[in-house]
Design a protein around this motif. Structure first.
Motif, PDB file in Angstrom:
ATOM      1  N   LEU A  90       0.810  -1.217   0.000  1.00 60.38           N
ATOM      2  CA  LEU A  90       0.000   0.000   0.000  1.00 60.38           C
ATOM      3  C   LEU A  90       0.846   1.271   0.000  1.00 60.38           C
ATOM      4  N   VAL A  91       2.161   1.122   0.018  1.00 57.47           N
ATOM      5  CA  VAL A  91       3.043   2.288   0.137  1.00 57.47           C
ATOM      6  C   VAL A  91       4.083   2.264  -0.981  1.00 57.47           C
ATOM      7  N   ILE A  92       4.291   3.401  -1.591  1.00 52.25           N
ATOM      8  CA  ILE A  92       5.370   3.583  -2.564  1.00 52.25           C
ATOM      9  C   ILE A  92       6.495   4.326  -1.861  1.00 52.25           C
ATOM     10  N   THR A  93       7.693   3.759  -1.881  1.00 56.54           N
ATOM     11  CA  THR A  93       8.842   4.416  -1.264  1.00 56.54           C
ATOM     12  C   THR A  93       9.957   4.563  -2.293  1.00 56.54           C
ATOM     13  N   LYS A  94      10.730   5.608  -2.116  1.00 56.46           N
ATOM     14  CA  LYS A  94      11.856   5.857  -3.016  1.00 56.46           C
ATOM     15  C   LYS A  94      12.908   6.687  -2.299  1.00 56.46           C
ATOM     16  N   LYS A  95      14.170   6.274  -2.412  1.00 58.63           N
ATOM     17  CA  LYS A  95      15.271   7.062  -1.880  1.00 58.63           C
ATOM     18  C   LYS A  95      15.783   7.978  -2.987  1.00 58.63           C
ATOM     19  N   ILE A  96      15.918   9.264  -2.663  1.00 55.78           N
ATOM     20  CA  ILE A  96      16.388  10.240  -3.637  1.00 55.78           C
ATOM     21  C   ILE A  96      17.453  11.121  -2.993  1.00 55.78           C
ATOM     22  N   LEU A  97      18.185  11.841  -3.817  1.00 55.19           N
ATOM     23  CA  LEU A  97      19.173  12.803  -3.332  1.00 55.19           C
ATOM     24  C   LEU A  97      18.633  14.214  -3.548  1.00 55.19           C
ATOM     25  N   LEU A  98      18.749  15.046  -2.512  1.00 58.07           N
ATOM     26  CA  LEU A  98      18.324  16.438  -2.574  1.00 58.07           C
ATOM     27  C   LEU A  98      19.424  17.312  -1.994  1.00 58.07           C
ATOM     28  N   PRO A  99      19.441  18.593  -2.348  1.00 53.41           N
ATOM     29  CA  PRO A  99      20.488  19.487  -1.828  1.00 53.41           C
ATOM     30  C   PRO A  99      20.444  19.578  -0.305  1.00 53.41           C
ATOM     31  N   ALA A 100      21.609  19.605   0.308  1.00 52.17           N
ATOM     32  CA  ALA A 100      21.700  19.732   1.759  1.00 52.17           C
ATOM     33  C   ALA A 100      21.453  21.182   2.171  1.00 52.17           C
ATOM     34  N   GLY A 101      21.192  21.377   3.465  1.00 54.66           N
ATOM     35  CA  GLY A 101      21.074  22.723   4.021  1.00 54.66           C
ATOM     36  C   GLY A 101      19.745  23.394   3.791  1.00 54.66           C
ATOM     37  N   LYS A 102      18.709  22.664   3.384  1.00 59.62           N
ATOM     38  CA  LYS A 102      17.405  23.245   3.134  1.00 59.62           C
ATOM     39  C   LYS A 102      16.552  23.230   4.405  1.00 59.62           C
ATOM     40  N   THR A 103      15.651  24.202   4.540  1.00 59.00           N
ATOM     41  CA  THR A 103      14.692  24.203   5.640  1.00 59.00           C
ATOM     42  C   THR A 103      13.636  23.140   5.376  1.00 59.00           C
ATOM     43  N   ASP A 104      12.832  22.825   6.400  1.00 57.44           N
ATOM     44  CA  ASP A 104      11.763  21.836   6.221  1.00 57.44           C
ATOM     45  C   ASP A 104      10.794  22.272   5.129  1.00 57.44           C
ATOM     46  N   GLN A 105      10.467  23.558   5.103  1.00 58.64           N
ATOM     47  CA  GLN A 105       9.528  24.055   4.101  1.00 58.64           C
ATOM     48  C   GLN A 105      10.119  23.938   2.699  1.00 58.64           C
TER      49      GLN A 105
END
Length: 361
Positions: A90-105
């Motif tokens: 029932l769940v789709i999961t995926k590991k991705i890379l995103l830029p570091a140092g970002k706020t939660d928003q």
């Protein structure tokens, strides 16, 4: 972005762990004593009829809701906050890379944008959440992020089930994450004992209809696969051999009150057919990865405690095998029968992992 925030965020105490599977509903409540040791305060199981829950989907809502209410009464717990889990299907999961140092928003905006690539549904139809796992390997400018999404109606089904039983659903977790959390201390103990740095551990969760293989390394799930074999096949064999109804066969199997010929005429043929499935599951893992062996096999689920199953698995696969007891290092609360818990404990792996969310900060 619609946020399934309870998938990863920490929730306040007290908390019940409620595991709804195709064969039963299970409840665990944990506490701590003044010395900081975990205490198993409440623990109960209620058997479900076949077809009430199928592949993680609640097909008979009223019947399952009534079973949860019986479970709560049996446990004696007065806690209302509850953690529940979604089945892997029932769940789709995926590991991705995103830029570091970002706020939660800022991270939410990035996750929503990336999610469009991996989620085959409109974002307004899903609950979406993410968890920052840590720095990306080989890149100081990125972080590894796990995104998870589930159809809104599936999440609302289990939330509604809890609410119908008078509970307050505050955590919706991934079943594989709950299982990993519950066996973490077992895996760490095996690794320390053998002096291994990053042991590969194959965790088999023997369900009624399916058996899940989770391969763990460095406290992370690196491989997950379901196969269509489980304890319901043994229940059906008992029904055929003795003429019992499903509920009669299931309850007698769990209580160990079957006739003397059960082990030879029913159980032994079941185990003979079951054992090769472990080897097949591992061979599929080896064929799809660079690994050629595992360091340990752990067994959980209702059928894990079958007599000598761990020994036979070791003989067949050549890998050391252990039956998981998620309560092994815990103190027992008043009214809990230790001999009964020793037999049933492998069934409570996911429920225990959910209950442990109480102590995460």
């Amino acid at each position: 972005m619609i946020s399934l925030r309870s998938l990863f965020n920490r929730e306040p105490e007290p908390l019940l762990g409620l595991d709804v599977s195709s064969a039963s509903v299970k409840l665990v409540e944990l506490g701590r004593n003044k010395d900081g040791r975990l205490v198993l305060e409440s623990c109960a199981l209620e058997v479900l009829e076949p077809g009430w829950v199928a592949e993680g989907t609640i097909e008979k809502f009223d019947e399952v809701s009534a079973a949860v209410q019986r479970l709560l009464k049996k446990s004696g717990s007065r806690t209302k906050n509850v953690a529940m889990a979604l089945a892997p299907s029932l769940v789709i999961t995926k590991k991705i890379l995103l830029p570091a140092g970002k706020t939660d928003q800022e991270m939410e905006v990035l996750v929503e944008a990336e999610g469009n690539q991996y989620i085959p549904f409109p974002l307004e139809e899903v609950y979406l959440d993410f968890s920052v796992l840590g720095p990306a390997a080989g890149s100081s400018e990125d972080v590894e992020v796990l995104i998870a999404a589930s159809r809104r109606e599936r999440v609302q089904d289990i939330q509604g089930l809890a609410e119908a039983a008078g509970l307050n659903p505050v955590v919706v977790d991934l079943a594989s994450h709950a299982a990993r959390r519950a066996v973490s201390h077992v895996v760490n103990g095996l690794t320390a004992k053998e002096g291994e740095q990053e042991a590969l551990v194959a965790l088999f969760k023997l369900g009624a209809l399916t058996t899940s293989l989770l391969v763990l390394q460095d406290d992370e799930v690196i491989y997950e696969r379901d196969q269509a074999f489980g304890g319901a096949q043994l229940t059906q064999a008992i029904m055929r051999h003795y003429g019992f109804t499903y509920m009669e066969a299931e309850k007698k199997k769990r209580s160990g009150t079957l006739p003397e010929d059960y082990r030879v005429d029913v159980l032994r043929p079941f185990i003979d057919n079951l054992i090769p499935e472990f080897g097949r599951a591992l061979q599929i893992f080896f064929a799809n990865t660079s690994h050629t062996k595992v360091d340990h096999i752990l067994l959980s689920g209702g059928s894990a405690a079958l007599p000598r199953l761990d020994q036979v698995v070791t003989e067949h696969t050549s890998f050391p095998c252990t039956v998981v007891n998620p309560f092994e290092e815990m103190l027992m609360g008043e009214g809990l029968r230790q001999n009964k818990m020793a037999q049933e404990s492998p069934s409570y792996l996911t429920a225990c992992g959910l209950a442990l969310r109480r102590f995460e900060s």
